[in-house]
Structure formats: structure tokens, C-alpha cells
Write a protein that holds these residues in place. Structure first.
Motif, PDB file in Angstrom:
ATOM      1  N   VAL A 626       0.859  -1.187   0.000  1.00 46.84           N
ATOM      2  CA  VAL A 626       0.000   0.000   0.000  1.00 46.84           C
ATOM      3  C   VAL A 626       0.891   1.232   0.000  1.00 46.84           C
ATOM      4  N   SER A 627       0.662   2.133  -0.975  1.00 45.03           N
ATOM      5  CA  SER A 627       1.525   3.311  -1.098  1.00 45.03           C
ATOM      6  C   SER A 627       1.487   4.160   0.155  1.00 45.03           C
ATOM      7  N   ASN A 628       2.647   4.770   0.434  1.00 38.45           N
ATOM      8  CA  ASN A 628       2.831   5.661   1.584  1.00 38.45           C
ATOM      9  C   ASN A 628       2.744   4.924   2.922  1.00 38.45           C
ATOM     10  N   THR A 629       2.981   3.610   2.895  1.00 40.88           N
ATOM     11  CA  THR A 629       3.105   2.838   4.133  1.00 40.88           C
ATOM     12  C   THR A 629       4.468   2.142   4.110  1.00 40.88           C
ATOM     13  N   GLY A 630       4.902   1.637   5.244  1.00 39.11           N
ATOM     14  CA  GLY A 630       6.187   0.951   5.295  1.00 39.11           C
ATOM     15  C   GLY A 630       6.541   0.536   6.701  1.00 39.11           C
ATOM     16  N   TRP A 631       7.811   0.508   6.997  1.00 44.49           N
ATOM     17  CA  TRP A 631       8.264   0.097   8.317  1.00 44.49           C
ATOM     18  C   TRP A 631       9.634   0.717   8.598  1.00 44.49           C
ATOM     19  N   LYS A 632      10.050   0.643   9.853  1.00 45.32           N
ATOM     20  CA  LYS A 632      11.311   1.246  10.270  1.00 45.32           C
ATOM     21  C   LYS A 632      12.018   0.318  11.244  1.00 45.32           C
ATOM     22  N   GLU A 633      13.323   0.207  11.093  1.00 40.77           N
ATOM     23  CA  GLU A 633      14.154  -0.577  12.011  1.00 40.77           C
ATOM     24  C   GLU A 633      15.388   0.248  12.342  1.00 40.77           C
ATOM     25  N   GLY A 634      15.415   0.841  13.535  1.00 32.62           N
ATOM     26  CA  GLY A 634      16.532   1.701  13.911  1.00 32.62           C
ATOM     27  C   GLY A 634      16.603   2.898  12.984  1.00 32.62           C
ATOM     28  N   LYS A 635      17.806   3.115  12.393  1.00 33.72           N
ATOM     29  CA  LYS A 635      17.973   4.222  11.467  1.00 33.72           C
ATOM     30  C   LYS A 635      17.587   3.866  10.034  1.00 33.72           C
ATOM     31  N   ALA A 636      17.260   2.611   9.792  1.00 31.75           N
ATOM     32  CA  ALA A 636      16.826   2.181   8.464  1.00 31.75           C
ATOM     33  C   ALA A 636      15.310   2.311   8.353  1.00 31.75           C
ATOM     34  N   SER A 637      14.845   2.812   7.213  1.00 33.12           N
ATOM     35  CA  SER A 637      13.402   2.950   7.002  1.00 33.12           C
ATOM     36  C   SER A 637      13.045   2.533   5.582  1.00 33.12           C
ATOM     37  N   PHE A 638      11.808   2.079   5.410  1.00 36.12           N
ATOM     38  CA  PHE A 638      11.326   1.575   4.127  1.00 36.12           C
ATOM     39  C   PHE A 638       9.897   2.081   3.913  1.00 36.12           C
ATOM     40  N   VAL A 639       9.651   2.664   2.738  1.00 41.95           N
ATOM     41  CA  VAL A 639       8.317   3.182   2.423  1.00 41.95           C
ATOM     42  C   VAL A 639       7.944   2.768   0.999  1.00 41.95           C
ATOM     43  N   TYR A 640       6.734   2.195   0.840  1.00 41.48           N
ATOM     44  CA  TYR A 640       6.204   1.887  -0.489  1.00 41.48           C
ATOM     45  C   TYR A 640       5.651   3.180  -1.097  1.00 41.48           C
ATOM     46  N   LEU A 641       6.166   3.568  -2.246  1.00 46.41           N
ATOM     47  CA  LEU A 641       5.690   4.780  -2.918  1.00 46.41           C
ATOM     48  C   LEU A 641       4.718   4.495  -4.056  1.00 46.41           C
ATOM     49  N   HIS A 642       4.794   3.307  -4.616  1.00 48.45           N
ATOM     50  CA  HIS A 642       4.074   2.998  -5.855  1.00 48.45           C
ATOM     51  C   HIS A 642       3.811   1.495  -5.882  1.00 48.45           C
ATOM     52  N   PRO A 643       2.698   1.034  -6.454  1.00 52.60           N
ATOM     53  CA  PRO A 643       1.684   1.788  -7.225  1.00 52.60           C
ATOM     54  C   PRO A 643       0.584   2.363  -6.326  1.00 52.60           C
ATOM     55  N   THR A 644      -0.015   3.426  -6.794  1.00 50.62           N
ATOM     56  CA  THR A 644      -1.151   4.034  -6.092  1.00 50.62           C
ATOM     57  C   THR A 644      -2.484   3.594  -6.690  1.00 50.62           C
ATOM     58  N   LYS A 645      -2.407   2.848  -7.803  1.00 52.55           N
ATOM     59  CA  LYS A 645      -3.613   2.358  -8.455  1.00 52.55           C
ATOM     60  C   LYS A 645      -3.267   1.096  -9.230  1.00 52.55           C
ATOM     61  N   PHE A 646      -4.266   0.476  -9.816  1.00 52.31           N
ATOM     62  CA  PHE A 646      -4.044  -0.726 -10.618  1.00 52.31           C
ATOM     63  C   PHE A 646      -3.625  -0.336 -12.032  1.00 52.31           C
ATOM     64  N   TYR A 647      -2.625  -0.996 -12.577  1.00 54.42           N
ATOM     65  CA  TYR A 647      -2.140  -0.770 -13.947  1.00 54.42           C
ATOM     66  C   TYR A 647      -2.336  -2.051 -14.754  1.00 54.42           C
ATOM     67  N   GLU A 648      -2.722  -1.876 -15.995  1.00 57.81           N
ATOM     68  CA  GLU A 648      -2.833  -3.034 -16.887  1.00 57.81           C
ATOM     69  C   GLU A 648      -1.458  -3.650 -17.138  1.00 57.81           C
ATOM     70  N   SER A 649      -0.460  -2.779 -17.260  1.00 60.96           N
ATOM     71  CA  SER A 649       0.905  -3.245 -17.495  1.00 60.96           C
ATOM     72  C   SER A 649       1.552  -3.655 -16.177  1.00 60.96           C
ATOM     73  N   LYS A 650       2.083  -4.862 -16.127  1.00 64.20           N
ATOM     74  CA  LYS A 650       2.772  -5.314 -14.916  1.00 64.20           C
ATOM     75  C   LYS A 650       3.966  -4.426 -14.602  1.00 64.20           C
ATOM     76  N   ASN A 651       4.697  -4.014 -15.643  1.00 58.72           N
ATOM     77  CA  ASN A 651       5.874  -3.184 -15.434  1.00 58.72           C
ATOM     78  C   ASN A 651       5.515  -1.866 -14.755  1.00 58.72           C
ATOM     79  N   GLU A 652       4.476  -1.205 -15.288  1.00 61.76           N
ATOM     80  CA  GLU A 652       4.083   0.087 -14.718  1.00 61.76           C
ATOM     81  C   GLU A 652       3.578  -0.053 -13.293  1.00 61.76           C
ATOM     82  N   GLY A 653       3.010  -1.203 -12.972  1.00 62.52           N
ATOM     83  CA  GLY A 653       2.476  -1.432 -11.632  1.00 62.52           C
ATOM     84  C   GLY A 653       3.472  -2.017 -10.661  1.00 62.52           C
ATOM     85  N   SER A 654       4.783  -1.944 -10.990  1.00 61.48           N
ATOM     86  CA  SER A 654       5.818  -2.474 -10.099  1.00 61.48           C
ATOM     87  C   SER A 654       5.817  -1.755  -8.757  1.00 61.48           C
ATOM     88  N   ILE A 655       6.100  -2.511  -7.707  1.00 62.30           N
ATOM     89  CA  ILE A 655       6.305  -1.896  -6.392  1.00 62.30           C
ATOM     90  C   ILE A 655       7.570  -1.037  -6.452  1.00 62.30           C
TER      91      ILE A 655
END
Length: 769
Positions: A626-655
Motif C-alpha cells: 500500500v503506497s505511503n506505508t512501510g516500516w522502520k528498524e533503527g535508522k533504516a526505514s522503508f516506504v512503499y511509494l508505488h503503485p497508487t492504483k491498478f495498472y494493466e501493465s505489470k511493469n508500470e504497476g511495479s512496487i
């Protein structure tokens, strides 16, 4: 002067140190170890001053010898050569449409030859090539591929240690070859060996034939990969090679037969001394066979001379002799395991003599062998089976007292009357099939396989000292102290990543695909972004190969095991293309997966459905990114930015994942292309990063001017296969990256890209400079 026990064993250790000092990158550490070794000898009583001097001489001598051999291990051929008159030097191996063998050129240099057959009729033509045939070969020279991933098999070094520097890819088969008029003795032995292998292959069905060939001729290339992997995991693979036990049984049987037919003991000793080198050649010349045959030969020679030498000195002499023949054998795992186990069993002979019960003695022998080989097994295979000592008690007698004699019986029947061998094959096939199934079934239960990871050089030194201390404590009846120290070493190794303040990002050279491993400092998290996966195309049955390289089983899984990964906290599959998810099947059962992250719309294709189904069957959580969600471990952080919607193309809909690792912002983009990049900038207009994993392997449909101008990466990493059919990375993309002054790393040119970091920062390195 009367020499003490172990005189030649000390000289053997000095020889090994000399070779290691000459060739290792750890010169100062090995020199320090050598000085400690010399000091230990010097502290012995006055009778050992000669040993002290000789140890220094042997260390210096073998160091110089190794340097001389290494400096002369060069090629006389050049890359632009195309014609190579030479003789066939090894048997031809045909696997599907690929034929491989060795030739010796007119310059007396061995070349590895490959030929890819276009027509099935060529199979019979190439089978006609025999050892010693002289032909004019035409083709292209290329250098062997060096290891391009951490902990991967280094084919270039493997061939280098056999003094082979080139692979010759034939354009076509030679039109006419001349059979040798005068066959050399060595070629004649090789020919008889190959005839024996062919005889077994022609009259005995698989897998029985492959086991007979392995045990009689030392050729394991025909063994089924599944069975071989199971035996390796369970610590039983030594049974499939010709070892000291096999040589001992064969020697004893030959001696007994000779005595029974009336030959005197003295003549039988002479005959065996003559036959042992021949058997080494027939058995393929593996270091373990050479060690066993040399020890037996030395013992027989001393018996004839009526001189007594301790067994430990016999193994020392065998070690020196083998290293004189080829100093590169020191780096051969067969050499290392054979001598370490043999030495430990000899040193523990006093312990074994106190045990009267045969089964208990066999169990202790198995345990001693396992303890002695533990550091080497962890260094080369990264794991250990707790079932190994018990299984060896079952399998060692089965192979030594049943499978080996039956195999030789069947082979002798083949030599006399091949038509009747089928009546006797069931004596081997049914018990062997049962035991193989038993081994495979146990190997399928991961509870017994303990993955430790590859120990560092200091940890290897600690292991070796722990093993020596273990045997010393056992000898003086204080075994619990030895067990405690060894267990402490293993416990530390098991938990070593929890005290490792370095993290790591490894962009694997997985071919035309993506696979990125991330480990946080202090083992706060282990993540894998995509798995890679090679496309396969339908082809004619005769072209299909039995042993095909698999990037999952041969690259991804070994890397994870070598890193000590027993559990992945997250497996992030950016999208459903096979070159990103095709190797997921290799991970099931090899490493525990806590959670699988997939993009919207994942689960449409057959491979995607199978992944979700298998994850559910194994109780693995599957989450949609889910875009704009993620997790954090110490000083390391991870956030999903994309996709925000469904894409017909698998490539365009890459995480698309934004991560902060080592004080750098990383953007992992999967195969996102222009439309996805545009949408990403629309949602995050102020996005800027330090490191960009370039989208879609450097395709011109990704990494647009606008996108790169907005995020302004300092470093760009491109994962692409060598000479891929798509032409990735495209020159336009390389030009765009240069325009924003990004430093470019490419897996197709530099192998795996490694970023080693702490909480404050990190550095990049590549496997291929």
C-alpha cells in the motif's frame, strides 16, 4: 638420530603453510601462524632441532615452489587465434545439444572445448571422437567466467588450478581426425577407464549405473542432482567418492585373493605397490584416492624394507607427495577433508581401541570424522546436518560392505558376460533405491539441517583450535571441556549476525532479472527484493540438458545460506514477470519466509497463482503493498511509494520502494516505465535519492530525462544479463544517467554490486573490478 612420532606430519604442516603463505591474501596472518608453529617446534627437546630446521626449510621451499608453479601457469595462446591443431585429452561428455571435452594443443596446453550441436545427427559423429585423436580444431577462444556473485563457484579459478586458461567454442566439427599410431601409457589408461564407464552405461540402467561409475571410476558427473544434494546435506557425500576406506577394502581383497592362489606375501606387496598408481589413474586421480593410495604404498614399501614408521608419519609423507605432484590440491575440498579426517582418526586411535562394541565404535568413528570436518563443511557448504553421525553409522557399512563389493561383482560379470548382468542388477538396485529414498526423505525435513553461514577466516581459526582442543580433552578424559568449547564456538557462529554492526545490500548478478538482498546491522532485518528467474523456451527433446544452470539453486540460495540467512522477514515481489519471481520456487524449504509482499493485481498469471497457493499452504502471510506505508528498524526505514492504483501493465504497476540505508536514500523501482515514473513524480514532486536501482534493466522506456532530472541520483545500479537479447541497458539510458552525473554500476559488466554499511555510512564494491 631417532625420529619421534609425527616427524613427517610436522613437515607436511610446514609444506601446507608454505603454499598458503605464497598464494593467500592473508600473508601476515599466515606468516604469524607459521612463526607460532616454528616456535612450538623449537620448544621441543633438543632431539627436535633437526625438525625445527627442516620445518623452516619445507615452508620456504614449498612457498617458493608454489610461486614458481603459479608464475609459470600462463597461457601460450592468444584470443585472436582460430585454428588449433591438437589431440583429444579427455572423454567427450554430451548433455543435450552440448558437447564438452578437453584437447591438448601443439603448444602442449590444455583447452576446454564446447560445441553446441545444431542437428541430432551430429551426436553420433561427436561420439566417434576418442582419447588421443588428432584433429585440426576451428573456433573462438574466450576466457572462463570468474565468480560474479559472493560465495559463488569460481569456474575460472577451478580451471586455472587445472592449468586451463581458455574455453574453445567450436564453429564446426573437424572433418577428419587421425587416430594415434602409438598411444602413450597415460592415454591408454584413460581409454581403458572410459571403456569401462561406457560398458556400465550401456548395460546397466540408471541410477544404478551412475553409482557404479562413481564408486569404481570416481566419476560423479552422472549422479542425479536430487540424490547428490540430499547426500551432501546429510553429510554422506563422501560415500559417493573413492576414499581411503574403498582403497583399503580393494587392497585387502586383492591381497587376500593373491595369497589364496599361492602368491607369497612379499610378492603380493610388490604387486600392490605397482597396482596402486594404476588404480589412482583408473579412479580419476582425485586427491582422496591419491592420499589413500600413497599411504598404502608407503606402508607396503616399509614392510618390504622391514622398517617401522608411525601411521601419522605415513599420512605426512602422503601429504607431501600429493602436494609435490600438484600444490593446487591444497585448495581442493577433497584434499582438505581427506587429510583432516584421516589425521583425526589416527590421532584418536587410542580412544577407539578402548571401545569394544562394534556399533559403538562405528558411531564414535563417525562422530570423530564429523567433528574433524566441521570447520571445512561450514566453510564450503555453510550448513551442518545433526543427523550425519547417526546416518553414517547406517550408510557407511551399507556402502562399504555391500554396495561397493556388489558394484565390483557386477562390473566383473560385465567384463566376462555382459548379457547376463541384468539378472544380478536387482541385487544392487532394490537396496540402493530404498536407501536413496530414505536419504532424500530425511533431507526434505529441514529440521535437521542447521544453516550457520560461511565462517570468516578468524572464526575458521577459532573452529580449528576448538577441534584440536576437543580431541586433546577427550584424550585426557576431560571430554566435557572440549565439548563445551566447541559448542561455544558453534553458538557464537550461529548468532554472529546479531553482533555484526555492518549491514549489506547485494544486487546479485542474476542474469536478465532482478534479485536484491538487504541485511540490516545487528540482524535487525533480512529482506529480498525479487528473486530473478531465467526464461526457458521449448525445444526438441534431444537438445534438453540433464544438468542446466539454475540461477535460483546455483546463485540465490547459496548466497543466502552463506550469509547465514535462515529466515527472510520480507520477500518483496515487485511484479509478476518471470525474471523477477521465477526463482521463488527455489526458496521454499531452503529458507523460512515470514511475509510475501506483492503489488495490486498480483495473482493473475500461472506462476503468480502458484506462489500465492504455496505461500498459503506453508502458512506464509501475503500482503499487498500500500503506497505511503512501510516500516522502520533503527535508522533504516522503508516506504512503499508505488503503485497508487491498478495498472494493466505489470511493469508500470511495479512496487517502488524508498529505503534509507547507510545514510543514503535508495529507490528500488522494479520494471517501472515512463507512465509509472510520471505518476510517481506527480505524487512525490520533491523526491530525490542518492542511489537508484534503474528501472527495467536499463530499457529506454524507463529512466526518462524528466524522472532522472527530478530525483538526481548520485549512483545508478543496473541489473542486466550479459549479452542479453533485449540489448539492455540501452545507450540512451546510459547517456541520460551520465547527464545527471550518476556513477553507474552494471551487473553484466561488474558482477554483483555490494554496499556494505554501518549506521553512519557505507561503501560500494563490485565482484569484478
Amino acid at each position: 638420530m631417532k625420529l619421534r612420532t609425527g616427524f613427517y606430519a610436522y613437515l607436511a604442516i610446514a609444506s601446507c603453510l608454505g603454499i598458503a603463505v605464497s598464494r593467500s591474501n592473508f600473508h601476515w596472518g599466515l606468516l604469524t601462524l607459521s612463526l607460532l608453529f616454528f616456535y612450538m617446534i623449537y620448544r621441543l627437546d633438543g632431539k627436535s632441532r633437526k625438525l625445527f630446521s627442516l620445518s623452516i626449510l619445507f615452508t620456504a621451499g614449498f612457498s617458493g615452489y608454489m610461486t614458481y608453479v603459479d608464475n609459470n601457469n600462463i597461457s601460450l595462446h592468444h584470443e585472436n587465434e582460430t585454428q588449433f591443431p591438437g589431440t583429444v585429452y579427455s572423454p567427450v561428455i554430451i548433455d543435450g545439444n552440448k558437447a564438452s571435452f578437453q584437447i591438448k594443443s601443439m603448444q602442449n596446453e590444455v583447452l576446454m572445448v564446447e560445441y553446441y550441436m545444431k542437428l541430432e545427427e551430429e551426436t553420433s559423429q561427436i561420439r566417434e571422437l576418442t582419447l588421443g585423436d588428432s584433429c585440426n580444431w576451428s573456433g573462438i577462444l574466450k576466457q572462463p567466467q570468474q565468480a560474479s556473485n559472493p560465495h559463488a563457484f569460481d569456474y575460472k579459478n577451478y580451471l586455472y588450478e587445472q592449468k586451463i586458461h581458455w574455453i574453445l567454442t567450436l564453429n564446426l566439427l573437424p572433418e577428419a581426425c587421425l587416430s594415434p599410431s602409438n598411444t602413450t601409457f597415460l592415454t591408454s589408461i584413460k581409454q581403458h577407464r572410459q571403456q569401462g564407464i561406457n560398458l556400465i552405461s550401456d548395460y546397466v540402467e540408471q541410477p544404478n549405473a551412475s553409482f557404479m561409475i562413481s564408486l569404481i571410476f570416481g566419476d560423479r558427473s552422472r549422479l542425479d542432482d536430487g540424490i547428490l544434494d540430499a547426500y551432501q546435506q546429510l553429510g554422506l557425500v563422501h560415500l559417493l567418492a573413492i576414499s581411503g576406506l574403498h582403497v583399503g577394502i580393494i587392497t585387502a581383497a586383492t591381497f587376500y585373493i593373491g595369497i589364496r592362489i599361492g602368491i607369497t606375501r612379499q610378492w603380493m606387496n610388490l604387486i600392490l605397490i605397482f597396482l596402486l598408481p594404476l588404480y589412482v589413474l583408473v579412479a580419476g586421480g582425485a586427491p582422496s584416492v591419491m592420499r589413500a593410495a600413497t599411504m598404502t604404498g608407503v606402508a607396503l614399501t616399509l614392510m618390504l624394507m622391514k622398517k617401522k614408521v608411525f601411521s601419522i608419519d605415513t599420512i605426512g609423507l602422503a601429504c607431501i607427495f600429493v602436494l609435490l605432484l600438484n600444490p593446487y590440491y591444497l585448495y581442493h575440498i577433497g584434499f582438505q577433508l581427506s587429510f583432516s579426517v584421516s589425521l583425526s582418526l589416527l590421532l584418536a586411535s587410542g580412544i577407539l581401541q578402548k571401545v569394544q562394541n562394534g556399533i559403538a565404535q562405528l558411531f564414535i568413528v563417525s562422530m570423530i570424522a564429523q567433528v574433524a570436518s566441521l570447520p571445512l563443511l561450514l566453510y564450503h557448504f555453510y550448513q551442518f546436518s545433526i543427523w550425519s553421525p547417526l546416518l553414517n553409522v547406517i550408510f557407511v557399512p551399507f556402502y562399504s560392505l555391500y554396495v561397493l563389493p556388489i558394484s565390483f561383482l557386477l562390473f566383473f560379470v560385465l567384463l566376462v558376460s555382459p548379457e547376463h548382468v541384468s539378472f544380478l542388477v536387482p541385487l544392487l538396485s532394490y537396496p540402493l533405491e530404498f536407501m536413496n529414498s530414505f536419504a532424500v526423505r530425511i533431507a526434505e525435513y529441514p529440521i535437521g539441517i542447521m544453516v550457520f553461514g560461511k565462517p570468516s577466516i578468524p572464526l575458521m581459526a577459532a573452529y580449528c583450535l576448538s577441534v584440536i582442543f576437543f580431541f586433546y580433552m577427550w584424550e585426557i578424559n576431560r571430554r566435557r571441556y572440549g565439548v563445551i568449547i566447541l559448542l561455544m564456538c558453534m553458538v557464537f557462529h550461529w548468532n554472529i549476525n546479531y553482533v555484526n554492526f555492518f549491514g549489506k545490500v547485494v544486487v546479485l548478478d542474476i542474469g536478465q532479472g532482478d534479485a536484491i538482498y538487504i541485511r540490516l546491522p545487528f540482524s535487525k532485518g533480512d529482506y529480498l527484493i525479487d528473486t530473478g528467474g531465467a526464461f526457458t523456451f521449448p525445444q526438441e527433446g534431444w537438445k534438453e540438458r540433464e544438468k542446466e544452470f539454475h540461477s535460483g539453486a546455483d546463485v540465490l540460495v547459496p548466497l543466502l545460506k552463506a550469509e547465514g540467512v535462515r529466515r527472510l522477514d520480507k520477500l518483496i515481489l515487485t511484479h509478476g514477470d518471470f525474471d523477477h519471481i521465477g526463482n521463488v520456487e527455489s526458496l521454499w524449504g531452503e529458507v523460512e519466509i515470514e511475509e510475501v509482499i506483492v503489488p495490486q493485481g498480483f495473482g493473475v498469471g500461472e506462476v503468480e497463482k502458484e506462489i500465492i497457493k504455496e505461500a498459503k499452504r506453508r502458512g506464509v502471510r501475503t500482503q499487498v503493498a500500500v503506497s505511503n506505508t512501510g516500516w522502520k528498524e533503527g535508522k533504516a526505514s522503508f516506504v512503499y511509494l508505488h503503485p497508487t492504483k491498478f495498472y494493466e501493465s505489470k511493469n508500470e504497476g511495479s512496487i517502488v520502494l524508498l529505503a534509507v540505508l547507510g545514510n543514503k536514500k535508495w529507490l528500488f523501482t522494479g520494471d517501472m516505465e515512463e507512465e509509472g515514473e510520471r505518476d510517481l513524480l506527480q505524487h512525490y514532486p520533491n523526491l530525490n535519492v542518492d542511489v537508484l536501482k534503474v528501472g527495467h534493466h536499463g530499457s529506454k522506456t524507463s529512466s526518462t530525462d524528466r524522472f532522472l532530472g527530478a530525483i538526481k541520483p548520485d549512483v545508478a545500479i543496473i541489473s542486466a544479463g550479459r549479452n542479453n537479447r533485449f540489448g539492455h541497458p540501452h545507450q540512451e539510458v546510459l547517456d541520460r544517467l551520465s547527464q545527471v552525473d550518476a556513477e553507474i554500476y552494471r551487473t553484466d559488466l561488474q558482477g554483483a554490486i555490494i554496499f556494505r554499511f554501518t549506521l553512519q555510512g557505507g561503501t560500494f564494491s563490485t565482484l569484478i573490478p
